[in-house]
Design an enzyme around this catalytic site. Structure first.
Site, mmCIF file in Angstrom:
data_model
loop_
_atom_site.group_PDB
_atom_site.id
_atom_site.type_symbol
_atom_site.label_atom_id
_atom_site.label_comp_id
_atom_site.label_asym_id
_atom_site.label_seq_id
_atom_site.Cartn_x
_atom_site.Cartn_y
_atom_site.Cartn_z
ATOM 1 N N ARG A 13 0.801 -1.309 0.046
ATOM 2 C CA ARG A 13 0.010 -0.069 -0.040
ATOM 3 C C ARG A 13 0.911 1.406 0.037
ATOM 4 N NH1 ARG A 13 -3.531 -3.799 -0.424
ATOM 5 N NH2 ARG A 13 -5.459 -3.415 0.341
ATOM 6 N N SER A 35 -10.650 -0.946 3.668
ATOM 7 C CA SER A 35 -9.861 -1.041 4.672
ATOM 8 C C SER A 35 -9.267 0.209 5.183
ATOM 9 C CB SER A 35 -8.504 -2.077 4.390
ATOM 10 O OG SER A 35 -8.821 -3.107 3.997
ATOM 11 N N GLU A 71 -4.787 3.133 6.649
ATOM 12 C CA GLU A 71 -4.580 3.029 5.197
ATOM 13 C C GLU A 71 -5.133 4.091 4.397
ATOM 14 O OE1 GLU A 71 -5.201 1.054 1.294
ATOM 15 O OE2 GLU A 71 -6.710 1.246 2.750
HETATM 16 N N1 EPU Z 1 -10.318 -11.581 10.778
HETATM 17 C C1 EPU Z 1 -10.918 -11.633 12.250
HETATM 18 N N2 EPU Z 1 -12.169 -11.130 12.210
HETATM 19 C C2 EPU Z 1 -13.124 -10.655 11.109
HETATM 20 C C3 EPU Z 1 -12.546 -10.482 9.676
HETATM 21 C C4 EPU Z 1 -11.018 -10.954 9.595
HETATM 22 O O1 EPU Z 1 -10.354 -12.177 12.995
HETATM 23 O O2 EPU Z 1 -14.189 -10.397 11.485
HETATM 24 C C5 EPU Z 1 -9.111 -11.952 10.474
HETATM 25 C C6 EPU Z 1 -9.054 -13.390 9.987
HETATM 26 O O3 EPU Z 1 -7.907 -13.992 10.540
HETATM 27 C C7 EPU Z 1 -8.766 -13.201 8.447
HETATM 28 C C8 EPU Z 1 -7.909 -12.002 8.726
HETATM 29 O O4 EPU Z 1 -8.336 -10.980 9.528
HETATM 30 O O5 EPU Z 1 -8.047 -14.273 8.015
HETATM 31 C C9 EPU Z 1 -7.686 -11.337 7.221
HETATM 32 O O6 EPU Z 1 -9.058 -10.852 6.786
HETATM 33 P P1 EPU Z 1 -9.247 -10.651 5.078
HETATM 34 O O7 EPU Z 1 -8.277 -12.016 4.378
HETATM 35 O O8 EPU Z 1 -10.744 -10.446 5.024
HETATM 36 O O9 EPU Z 1 -8.268 -9.736 4.764
HETATM 37 P P2 EPU Z 1 -7.523 -8.225 5.389
HETATM 38 O O10 EPU Z 1 -6.066 -8.467 5.779
HETATM 39 O O11 EPU Z 1 -8.258 -7.915 6.598
HETATM 40 C C10 EPU Z 1 -6.555 -7.382 3.371
HETATM 41 C C11 EPU Z 1 -6.673 -6.040 2.533
HETATM 42 C C12 EPU Z 1 -8.129 -5.779 1.839
HETATM 43 C C13 EPU Z 1 -8.298 -7.032 0.891
HETATM 44 C C14 EPU Z 1 -7.977 -8.205 1.618
HETATM 45 C C15 EPU Z 1 -8.223 -9.570 0.771
HETATM 46 C C16 EPU Z 1 -5.380 -4.267 3.341
HETATM 47 C C17 EPU Z 1 -5.137 -3.075 4.368
HETATM 48 N N3 EPU Z 1 -6.650 -4.786 3.097
HETATM 49 O O12 EPU Z 1 -7.566 -7.187 4.270
HETATM 50 O O13 EPU Z 1 -7.955 -4.568 0.999
HETATM 51 O O14 EPU Z 1 -9.488 -7.015 0.180
HETATM 52 O O15 EPU Z 1 -6.951 -8.168 2.378
HETATM 53 O O16 EPU Z 1 -7.051 -9.518 0.236
HETATM 54 O O17 EPU Z 1 -4.562 -5.038 3.347
HETATM 55 C C18 EPU Z 1 -8.864 -2.380 1.025
HETATM 56 O O18 EPU Z 1 -7.550 -2.116 1.205
HETATM 57 O O19 EPU Z 1 -9.715 -1.662 1.072
HETATM 58 C C19 EPU Z 1 -9.096 -3.592 1.081
HETATM 59 C C20 EPU Z 1 -10.414 -4.174 1.279
#
Ligand code: EPU
Length: 346
Positions: free
Chosen positions: A162, A239, A339
């Site tokens: 990012r 995010s 972010e």
């Molecule tokens: N999780 C929880 N509780 C929840 C939801 C998630 O504990 O209610 C934990 C889980 O362990 C899950 C982990 O968070 O495995 C990661 O969640 P997720 O895979 O949904 O992705 P993220 O790391 O939260 C990032 C990006 C997103 C992108 C997703 C998918 C960033 C800041 N965000 O989110 O990007 O869509 O991965 O690759 O890196 C954005 O930038 O606006 C965005 C949505």
């Protein structure tokens, strides 16, 4: 062509903050920037795309410049790949759609991310194991420092998670277009477990050779619709925080401290460092669904803050942001960083 637009920004930021700027200009051709009289514009001058990763913290005292350069062109490369050239104002998901429909690989994991192509390359958007930098060939920009147009190879854009040179040298470059490398031969990126599971739910038996870019795009769209707020209904900027990256020894110490309470902490190995999901940290602090005024931690994806009532004020979002940062810091000793880019009157 350069146009003056109304300065009410309510519909120009997906968070739905009701704010204004001193001046809003839109240009449709890269060459417009050569004739723009920069000196007379209210300062500072800030470039915006689709407004999908911004939090306006108040009225903006300067000029917002929107790159409305359109146009999409596919050309064959001698090595059998294809080059996609797009104007900075092209909605990024429109590119993902066209590419997948043509049966080309490269953008399918980035489906349904809101915003425009200019913003996508400035922020190095990423999802489901792919970042824009992985498919980007070059960026076309106007360099205000040199008062001329430049072409930057992807390797010269200083990309990180990012992050990019465009973010680290604010105000210097106005991105006008970008080019991406696409492939005809199957090259699905299935490292992210959620994608494999979604494909299986859609009837995939597990052989990567049977996949199409369209099938992967549909799986990604399915996951995003399930977890993330529908931009047509609920204002947000996706995010809100970056996932923190810890030195390996700090992560190991955290894991030992928290093992009794939470067992294994989800994490992504980056070599000497470890990325921890901020969503997990926020969730474990019991903040899912937390409200401050009209702002809320989104219940199915706590990394996303939403304008739950439609009339949340910037102060509501900022109060919620502060509360999350402070709670996570006290509970886990980890400092979250936004972010979403904050812009306003400070
Ligand atoms: N999780 C929880 N509780 C929840 C939801 C998630 O504990 O209610 C934990 C889980 O362990 C899950 C982990 O968070 O495995 C990661 O969640 P997720 O895979 O949904 O992705 P993220 O790391 O939260 C990032 C990006 C997103 C992108 C997703 C998918 C960033 C800041 N965000 O989110 O990007 O869509 O991965 O690759 O890196 C954005 O930038 O606006 C965005 C949505």
């Amino acid at each position: 062509m350069i146009r003056n637009l109304p300065t009410d920004l309510s519909r120009r930021n997906t968070f739905g903050m009701k704010v204004r700027c001193a001046r809003l200009l839109e240009f449709t051709e890269a060459a417009d920037l050569d004739v723009l009289d920069w000196g007379v514009l209210p300062a500072p001058v800030k470039v915006i795309g689709g407004g999908s990763n911004l939090l306006f913290t108040g009225d903006f005292p300067g000029t917002l410049l929107h790159a409305a350069v359109r146009g999409v062109r596919f050309t064959d490369a001698p090595d059998g790949t294809l080059l996609l050239e797009a104007g900075a104002g092209e909605p990024f998901d429109g590119l993902c759609d066209q590419v997948a429909r043509r049966g080309l690989w490269g953008l399918e994991n980035l489906s349904l991310i809101p915003g425009e192509t200019g913003g996508a390359v400035v922020q190095n958007i990423g999802a489901y194991g792919v970042e824009v930098k992985d498919v980007l060939v070059r960026v076309e920009a106007y360099d205000r420092q040199a008062a001329g147009h430049v072409t930057l190879a992807a390797a010269d854009c200083g990309y990180g998670y990012r992050d990019s040179r465009f973010k680290r040298e604010p105000g210097r470059f106005v991105v006008t277009g970008a080019a991406f490398r696409l492939r005809r031969d199957p090259s699905p990126q299935l490292g992210y477990r959620g994608i494999r599971e979604a494909l299986q739910r859609n009837g995939w038996a597990g052989d990567p050779a049977t996949l199409t870019p369209q099938a992967v795009r549909e799986a990604v769209i399915g996951i995003r619709r399930e977890k993330l707020p529908d931009p047509a209904e609920t204002g947000s900027a996706g995010s809100f925080f970056k996932n923190p990256v810890l030195p390996r020894e700090d992560f190991d110490a955290l894991q030992e401290r928290e093992r009794a309470a939470f067992g294994e902490i989800p994490h992504f190995d980056l070599g000497g460092h470890v990325k921890v999901p901020a969503a997990w940290l926020i969730d474990r602090c019991g903040l899912k669904g937390r409200r401050r005024g009209g702002a809320q931690v989104f219940p199915t994806q706590p990394l996303v803050l939403v304008n739950a009532t439609g009339d949340a004020a910037p102060e509501d979002v900022l109060a919620l942001e502060d509360e999350i940062i402070e709670t996570v810091r006290q509970r886990f000793g980890i400092c979250l960083h936004p972010e979403v880019e904050h812009i306003g009157n400070e």
